[in-house]
Design a protein around this motif. Structure first.
Motif, mmCIF file in Angstrom:
data_model
loop_
_atom_site.group_PDB
_atom_site.id
_atom_site.type_symbol
_atom_site.label_atom_id
_atom_site.label_comp_id
_atom_site.label_asym_id
_atom_site.label_seq_id
_atom_site.Cartn_x
_atom_site.Cartn_y
_atom_site.Cartn_z
ATOM 1 N N LEU A 124 -8.513 0.316 0.602
ATOM 2 C CA LEU A 124 -9.314 1.516 0.323
ATOM 3 C C LEU A 124 -9.425 2.649 1.254
ATOM 4 C CD1 LEU A 124 -11.728 1.113 -3.355
ATOM 5 C CD2 LEU A 124 -8.778 1.782 -3.194
ATOM 6 N N HIS A 125 -9.159 3.190 1.705
ATOM 7 C CA HIS A 125 -9.024 4.599 2.791
ATOM 8 C C HIS A 125 -9.258 6.032 1.896
ATOM 9 C CE1 HIS A 125 -5.996 5.987 3.219
ATOM 10 N NE2 HIS A 125 -5.056 4.217 2.567
ATOM 11 N N SER A 126 -9.936 6.806 3.050
ATOM 12 C CA SER A 126 -9.992 7.694 2.200
ATOM 13 C C SER A 126 -10.762 8.842 1.522
ATOM 14 C CB SER A 126 -8.567 8.185 3.002
ATOM 15 O OG SER A 126 -7.394 8.252 4.274
ATOM 16 N N THR A 129 -10.292 7.878 -5.048
ATOM 17 C CA THR A 129 -9.748 7.890 -6.062
ATOM 18 C C THR A 129 -8.955 6.534 -6.420
ATOM 19 O OG1 THR A 129 -9.043 9.809 -4.912
ATOM 20 C CG2 THR A 129 -7.550 9.606 -6.361
ATOM 21 N N TYR A 130 -9.197 5.824 -5.774
ATOM 22 C CA TYR A 130 -8.614 4.556 -5.851
ATOM 23 C C TYR A 130 -9.993 3.958 -6.284
ATOM 24 C CZ TYR A 130 -3.862 6.059 -5.331
ATOM 25 O OH TYR A 130 -2.284 6.797 -5.786
ATOM 26 N N VAL A 131 -10.943 3.450 -6.330
ATOM 27 C CA VAL A 131 -12.176 2.874 -6.316
ATOM 28 C C VAL A 131 -11.840 1.713 -7.828
ATOM 29 C CG1 VAL A 131 -14.350 2.716 -7.067
ATOM 30 C CG2 VAL A 131 -13.230 3.740 -4.893
ATOM 31 N N ALA A 188 -2.009 14.728 4.701
ATOM 32 C CA ALA A 188 -1.013 14.790 4.222
ATOM 33 C C ALA A 188 -1.617 13.557 2.856
ATOM 34 C CB ALA A 188 0.285 14.452 4.192
ATOM 35 N N TYR A 189 -0.532 13.077 1.789
ATOM 36 C CA TYR A 189 -1.985 12.383 0.586
ATOM 37 C C TYR A 189 -1.479 10.734 1.307
ATOM 38 C CZ TYR A 189 2.562 10.688 -0.249
ATOM 39 O OH TYR A 189 4.786 9.839 -0.517
ATOM 40 N N ASN A 190 -0.775 11.473 2.744
ATOM 41 C CA ASN A 190 -0.099 9.699 3.368
ATOM 42 C C ASN A 190 -0.850 9.186 4.514
ATOM 43 O OD1 ASN A 190 1.485 11.048 4.480
ATOM 44 N ND2 ASN A 190 3.637 10.018 3.149
ATOM 45 N N GLU A 191 -2.068 10.455 5.026
ATOM 46 C CA GLU A 191 -1.974 10.677 6.594
ATOM 47 C C GLU A 191 -2.717 9.053 6.676
ATOM 48 O OE1 GLU A 191 -4.767 14.085 7.491
ATOM 49 O OE2 GLU A 191 -3.702 13.424 9.200
ATOM 50 N N TYR A 192 -3.228 8.470 6.194
ATOM 51 C CA TYR A 192 -3.613 7.228 6.623
ATOM 52 C C TYR A 192 -3.224 5.731 6.444
ATOM 53 C CZ TYR A 192 -7.081 10.052 9.061
ATOM 54 O OH TYR A 192 -7.396 11.196 9.996
ATOM 55 N N ASN A 193 -2.148 6.384 5.159
ATOM 56 C CA ASN A 193 -1.610 4.630 4.854
ATOM 57 C C ASN A 193 -0.910 3.468 6.184
ATOM 58 O OD1 ASN A 193 -1.570 6.852 3.037
ATOM 59 N ND2 ASN A 193 0.064 5.624 1.756
ATOM 60 N N TYR A 194 -1.583 3.678 6.623
ATOM 61 C CA TYR A 194 -1.135 2.824 8.358
ATOM 62 C C TYR A 194 -2.285 1.999 8.073
ATOM 63 C CZ TYR A 194 3.222 4.389 9.566
ATOM 64 O OH TYR A 194 4.321 4.616 9.877
ATOM 65 N N TYR A 267 11.028 6.787 6.415
ATOM 66 C CA TYR A 267 11.242 7.932 5.970
ATOM 67 C C TYR A 267 10.472 8.190 5.547
ATOM 68 C CZ TYR A 267 11.479 5.098 1.372
ATOM 69 O OH TYR A 267 11.200 4.775 0.672
ATOM 70 N N ASN A 268 8.997 7.949 4.418
ATOM 71 C CA ASN A 268 8.506 9.026 4.160
ATOM 72 C C ASN A 268 7.123 9.439 4.464
ATOM 73 O OD1 ASN A 268 6.897 6.393 3.440
ATOM 74 N ND2 ASN A 268 6.869 5.958 1.547
ATOM 75 N N GLY A 269 7.116 8.775 5.765
ATOM 76 C CA GLY A 269 5.749 9.176 6.532
ATOM 77 C C GLY A 269 4.574 7.596 5.658
ATOM 78 N N GLY A 270 4.900 6.844 5.347
ATOM 79 C CA GLY A 270 4.242 6.270 4.617
ATOM 80 C C GLY A 270 4.135 4.708 5.138
ATOM 81 N N ASP A 271 3.604 3.681 5.018
ATOM 82 C CA ASP A 271 3.629 2.495 5.153
ATOM 83 C C ASP A 271 5.025 1.832 4.954
ATOM 84 O OD1 ASP A 271 1.452 2.551 2.467
ATOM 85 O OD2 ASP A 271 3.033 0.671 2.971
ATOM 86 N N GLN A 272 5.615 2.485 3.918
ATOM 87 C CA GLN A 272 6.618 1.763 3.391
ATOM 88 C C GLN A 272 8.001 1.505 4.410
ATOM 89 O OE1 GLN A 272 7.275 1.674 -1.000
ATOM 90 N NE2 GLN A 272 9.273 2.947 -0.636
HETATM 91 C C1 LIG Z 1 -0.704 6.305 0.639
HETATM 92 O O1 LIG Z 1 -2.431 6.242 0.522
HETATM 93 C C2 LIG Z 1 -3.138 7.427 -0.646
HETATM 94 C C3 LIG Z 1 -4.329 7.661 -0.526
HETATM 95 O O2 LIG Z 1 -5.125 5.623 0.021
HETATM 96 C C4 LIG Z 1 -2.465 7.442 -1.915
HETATM 97 O O3 LIG Z 1 -2.757 8.110 -2.825
HETATM 98 C C5 LIG Z 1 -0.485 6.899 -2.009
HETATM 99 O O4 LIG Z 1 0.022 6.543 -3.549
HETATM 100 C C6 LIG Z 1 -0.131 6.289 -0.412
HETATM 101 N N1 LIG Z 1 0.981 6.358 -0.280
HETATM 102 C C7 LIG Z 1 2.405 5.411 -0.214
HETATM 103 C C8 LIG Z 1 3.563 5.688 0.178
HETATM 104 O O5 LIG Z 1 2.223 4.349 0.648
#
Ligand SMILES: *[C@@H]1O[C@H](CO)[C@@H](O)[C@H](O)[C@H]1NC(C)=O
Ligand SMILES: *[C@@H]1O[C@H](CO)[C@@H](O)[C@H](O)[C@H]1NC(C)=O
Length: 404
Positions: A124-126, A129-131, A188-194, A267-272
């Motif tokens: 969980l980060h940032s 919302t996901y608690v 962005a919604y995925n700024e800290y997904n790493y 490709y999506n800026g996120g960890d995936q």
């Molecule tokens: C990135 O993290 C955010 C916040 O936790 C989440 O809403 C989003 O689904 C995640 N996106 C990806 C592409 O992992």
């Protein structure tokens, strides 16, 4: 695959460069097979070495950096952990084939007393919302009678109160600093997904199954710990979905990933996207291990989910962001492909079985409620034919709004 080698002490291989080079994979697999055949069999003492020649070294999908014992310029010497190499050569060569779990994949041989240290992990980060999602995830895992540890990595944005709730739900908490994706847009919604990369630092475990907090587990997943790094469900033909992955923690692997954080794209800026660049050779779980809740047919009104699923991955608006008796994905034309009453109900069954004090983390805020109502109004005025906007909502969460 070479068959004629018997006992060897050292394998020397020149590995071509190029991340998605098939010949490179072939060379790595030949080396892995020679090692396993030589060092593993009856009477083998497990003492085998490999010298890799080439700029980029072997594929880390097969040879762990932890096993490097010497390196100089283009030469790297490894003393591989044969238990782990054996697991990998037992996997199908192509990730288009579903890997099957079998006892031969269990690390055994020689050390029968070996007990793998395993855990489920989420991050969980940032924001908070996901608690609620993470609380429901832990409870769903416990409801399957899992015997594994539950680890939650949380950054500073998760309040002490939420941390207490998460702990009460079953998670062991570890505080982390979040990691910014260099490829994400600002805010962005995925700024800290790493931040997810921190799971490689949990070196007190041999194997982890990472699960995003917008999944619940319906059927016990413990047997999937027998799969090696990296196993996942395909997102499409080539990429895996990073919402559920099995990995093997390693500090040097973490450092390698961090070193490549800018050079590897996403490709999506996120960890995936990043992880799909880092692990081009991966092992495919059956899709029911990470069931992506999405329906291609926009007019399919029923949308029953199969009943033999291990998990449901709630793409779209999350169940706790809607009403209990009403999947609000129906109301938005660009989200309706995620709408499913039967999947929605499954999540709320986990909720219903939770103790009251945990349910309180899954309330509605005024803002969430207002958003649902706004989109309901639009669905109504558009006259969406599924008619979900007509439902008389009984969800008691509406009468007591949660403060955040
Ligand atoms: C990135 O993290 C955010 C916040 O936790 C989440 O809403 C989003 O689904 C995640 N996106 C990806 C592409 O992992
Ligand atoms: C979990 O264990 C309890 C108590 O032994 C048992 O009643 C229940 O059926 C088990 N649940 C599952 C999903 O196996």
């Amino acid at each position: 695959m070479p068959r004629s080698y018997e006992k060897v002490d050292v394998v020397v291989a020149r590995v071509p460069d190029g991340v998605r080079d098939v010949f490179r994979l072939q060379v790595n697999l030949v080396v892995a097979n020679v090692l396993v055949n030589s060092g593993w069999e009856e009477g083998g003492d497990g003492e085998v070495y490999v010298v890799f020649i080439g700029r980029s070294g072997p594929m880390w999908e097969i040879f762990r950096c932890d096993d490097i014992i010497f390196e100089e310029s283009d030469y790297k010497i490894y003393k591989p952990d044969l238990k782990r190499v054996k697991q990998k050569v037992n996997m199908p060569v192509g990730s288009c084939m579903i890997a099957s779990s079998s006892s031969s994949l269990q690390p055994a041989g020689g050390t029968n007393t070996y007990k793998s240290r395993d855990a489920y992990v989420t991050v969980l980060h940032s924001s908070e919302t996901y608690v609620c999602g993470a609380i429901a995830l832990a409870q769903s895992i416990l409801q399957t009678n899992s015997t594994k540890d539950l680890i939650l990595l949380a950054d500073a944005s998760i309040s002490p109160k939420s941390l207490r709730g998460l702990k009460a739900a079953g998670w062991k908490i570890k505080l982390i600093q979040r990691i910014r994706s260099p490829h994400a847009k600002k805010s962005a919604y995925n700024e800290y997904n790493y931040s997810k990369l921190r799971i490689w630092q949990l070196t007190e475990y041999d194997k982890l199954i990472f699960i995003d907090s917008d999944l619940i587990v319906l059927n016990n997943l413990d047997s999937f710990f027998s799969y090696p790094q990296l196993s996942a469900v395909g997102n499409d033909k080539y990429m895996f979905n990073s919402g559920l992955i099995s990995i093997e923690p390693s500090q040097c692997m973490f450092e390698t990933l961090m070193k490549n954080i800018v050079t590897f794209g996403s490709y999506n800026g996120g960890d995936q996207g990043f992880l799909n660049e880092a692990f081009t050779w991966w092992h495919r779980f059956h899709s029911k291990v990470n069931h992506l809740k999405v329906f291609q047919d926009p007019n399919n009104g029923k949308r029953e989910i199969p009943d033999d699923l291990h998990t449901i991955h709630y793409l779209g608006l999350k169940p706790w962001m809607c009403y209990k008796d009403y999947d609000c994905n129906w109301d938005m034309s660009d989200r309706r492909r995620y709408a499913s009453d039967s999947a929605h109900k499954k999540w709320w069954e986990v909720y219903d079985a939770m103790p009251g004090k945990l349910k309180s983390f899954c309330g509605l805020t005024k803002k969430m409620d207002a958003r649902i109502q706004k989109w309901r109004g639009i669905a109504k005025s558009e006259g969406f034919r599924d008619g979900h906007w007509k439902i008389k909502v009984k969800d008691r969460r509406r009468t007591v709004h949660m403060m955040l």
